[in-house]
Design a protein around this motif. Structure first.
Motif, PDB file in Angstrom:
ATOM      1  N   GLY A   1     -24.402  -4.985 -92.949  1.00  0.00           N
ATOM      2  CA  GLY A   1     -23.183  -5.519 -92.351  1.00  0.00           C
ATOM      3  C   GLY A   1     -21.965  -4.683 -92.686  1.00  0.00           C
ATOM      4  O   GLY A   1     -21.120  -4.414 -91.830  1.00  0.00           O
ATOM      5  N   LYS A   2     -21.870  -4.235 -93.935  1.00  0.00           N
ATOM      6  CA  LYS A   2     -20.752  -3.384 -94.350  1.00  0.00           C
ATOM      7  C   LYS A   2     -20.774  -2.059 -93.591  1.00  0.00           C
ATOM      8  O   LYS A   2     -19.734  -1.556 -93.173  1.00  0.00           O
ATOM      9  CB  LYS A   2     -20.795  -3.138 -95.852  1.00  0.00           C
ATOM     10  N   SER A   3     -21.961  -1.498 -93.413  1.00  0.00           N
ATOM     11  CA  SER A   3     -22.095  -0.245 -92.661  1.00  0.00           C
ATOM     12  C   SER A   3     -21.655  -0.432 -91.210  1.00  0.00           C
ATOM     13  O   SER A   3     -20.997   0.434 -90.633  1.00  0.00           O
ATOM     14  CB  SER A   3     -23.537   0.257 -92.694  1.00  0.00           C
ATOM     15  N   TYR A   4     -22.021  -1.574 -90.633  1.00  0.00           N
ATOM     16  CA  TYR A   4     -21.620  -1.855 -89.254  1.00  0.00           C
ATOM     17  C   TYR A   4     -20.094  -1.962 -89.162  1.00  0.00           C
ATOM     18  O   TYR A   4     -19.487  -1.451 -88.202  1.00  0.00           O
ATOM     19  CB  TYR A   4     -22.288  -3.137 -88.753  1.00  0.00           C
ATOM     20  N   LEU A   5     -19.462  -2.594 -90.166  1.00  0.00           N
ATOM     21  CA  LEU A   5     -17.995  -2.680 -90.175  1.00  0.00           C
ATOM     22  C   LEU A   5     -17.379  -1.282 -90.260  1.00  0.00           C
ATOM     23  O   LEU A   5     -16.362  -1.012 -89.607  1.00  0.00           O
ATOM     24  CB  LEU A   5     -17.500  -3.547 -91.329  1.00  0.00           C
ATOM     25  N   GLU A   6     -17.976  -0.406 -91.047  1.00  0.00           N
ATOM     26  CA  GLU A   6     -17.470   0.969 -91.136  1.00  0.00           C
ATOM     27  C   GLU A   6     -17.599   1.680 -89.788  1.00  0.00           C
ATOM     28  O   GLU A   6     -16.696   2.421 -89.391  1.00  0.00           O
ATOM     29  CB  GLU A   6     -18.190   1.744 -92.244  1.00  0.00           C
ATOM     30  N   GLU A   7     -18.701   1.450 -89.083  1.00  0.00           N
ATOM     31  CA  GLU A   7     -18.859   2.010 -87.741  1.00  0.00           C
ATOM     32  C   GLU A   7     -17.774   1.471 -86.811  1.00  0.00           C
ATOM     33  O   GLU A   7     -17.190   2.221 -86.019  1.00  0.00           O
ATOM     34  CB  GLU A   7     -20.231   1.652 -87.158  1.00  0.00           C
ATOM     35  N   MET A   8     -17.532   0.157 -86.906  1.00  0.00           N
ATOM     36  CA  MET A   8     -16.489  -0.451 -86.082  1.00  0.00           C
ATOM     37  C   MET A   8     -15.135   0.189 -86.371  1.00  0.00           C
ATOM     38  O   MET A   8     -14.358   0.441 -85.449  1.00  0.00           O
ATOM     39  CB  MET A   8     -16.424  -1.970 -86.316  1.00  0.00           C
ATOM     40  N   LYS A   9     -14.849   0.437 -87.635  1.00  0.00           N
ATOM     41  CA  LYS A   9     -13.578   1.073 -88.010  1.00  0.00           C
ATOM     42  C   LYS A   9     -13.477   2.462 -87.378  1.00  0.00           C
ATOM     43  O   LYS A   9     -12.427   2.816 -86.829  1.00  0.00           O
ATOM     44  CB  LYS A   9     -13.458   1.169 -89.533  1.00  0.00           C
ATOM     45  N   SER A  10     -14.551   3.231 -87.441  1.00  0.00           N
ATOM     46  CA  SER A  10     -14.511   4.585 -86.874  1.00  0.00           C
ATOM     47  C   SER A  10     -14.386   4.563 -85.353  1.00  0.00           C
ATOM     48  O   SER A  10     -13.872   5.507 -84.752  1.00  0.00           O
ATOM     49  CB  SER A  10     -15.735   5.396 -87.314  1.00  0.00           C
ATOM     50  N   GLU A  11     -14.842   3.486 -84.724  1.00  0.00           N
ATOM     51  CA  GLU A  11     -14.743   3.331 -83.270  1.00  0.00           C
ATOM     52  C   GLU A  11     -13.423   2.694 -82.842  1.00  0.00           C
ATOM     53  O   GLU A  11     -13.184   2.512 -81.659  1.00  0.00           O
ATOM     54  CB  GLU A  11     -15.885   2.446 -82.764  1.00  0.00           C
ATOM     55  N   GLY A  12     -12.582   2.304 -83.816  1.00  0.00           N
ATOM     56  CA  GLY A  12     -11.335   1.627 -83.494  1.00  0.00           C
ATOM     57  C   GLY A  12     -11.532   0.172 -83.124  1.00  0.00           C
ATOM     58  O   GLY A  12     -10.677  -0.438 -82.481  1.00  0.00           O
ATOM     59  N   ARG A  13     -12.656  -0.422 -83.539  1.00  0.00           N
ATOM     60  CA  ARG A  13     -12.952  -1.814 -83.223  1.00  0.00           C
ATOM     61  C   ARG A  13     -12.688  -2.746 -84.406  1.00  0.00           C
ATOM     62  O   ARG A  13     -12.841  -3.952 -84.279  1.00  0.00           O
ATOM     63  CB  ARG A  13     -14.418  -1.963 -82.773  1.00  0.00           C
TER      64      ARG A  13
END
Length: 160
Positions: free
Chosen positions: A141-153
């Motif tokens: 879940g934390k990794s997914y949040l980091e992906e979201m951050k990099s995508e501007g989401r």
């Protein structure tokens, strides 16, 4: 509040482009979780948020006032997010939702991120799991949040 005004403008633009259409705007669903200690003292933008909800700019407005319960029970935004986890997870993962976190960076920002990671993790685990994995479920879940951050989401406006 600026993102809600922007959404309202997008909705108006979409509505004028789709005159005669009965289809809902393609702007997407908006879940707002607002929390503070006391409704009477700290509920910033109360009238604006309620107006946005009445105008269908906000689909669901969830409010938590952590010091208003006469029994002393503290309700936080994280509790409301957990209560609404099915819709929230669906919006974040399947709807490619965008998350804005605004407020206290010492506790609230960290706690909200941890709650979202905890809520989405089991759904990501089943969607991406292999036969054996050593990754902690919350780490997914934390990794997914980091992906979201990099995508501007996943955007944060926090302070300490």
């Amino acid at each position: 509040m600026g993102f809600l005004a922007h959404r309202k403008a997008l909705m108006a633009s979409s509505a004028s482009a789709d005159v005669g259409s009965n289809e809902k705007s393609s702007v997407g669903s908006v879940e707002v979780f607002f929390g503070c200690r006391y409704a009477k003292h700290d509920y910033l933008y109360q009238e604006e948020l309620q107006t946005f909800q009445n105008d269908d700019v906000i689909d669901h407005l969830h409010t938590a006032f952590s010091r208003d319960d006469p029994t002393g029970k503290k309700i936080y935004v994280q509790n409301l997010m957990t209560d609404e986890s099915e819709r929230l997870v669906d919006t974040i993962i399947h709807g490619k939702g965008i998350v804005y976190v605004c407020g206290d960076g010492n506790h609230m920002g960290r706690d909200v991120q941890a709650t979202i990671a905890k809520l989405i993790s089991p759904h990501l685990q089943t969607a991406t799991s292999t036969t054996t994995t050593t990754t902690n479920e919350i780490d997914i879940g934390k990794s997914y949040l980091e992906e979201m951050k990099s995508e501007g989401r996943f955007l944060m406006d926090i302070w300490s």
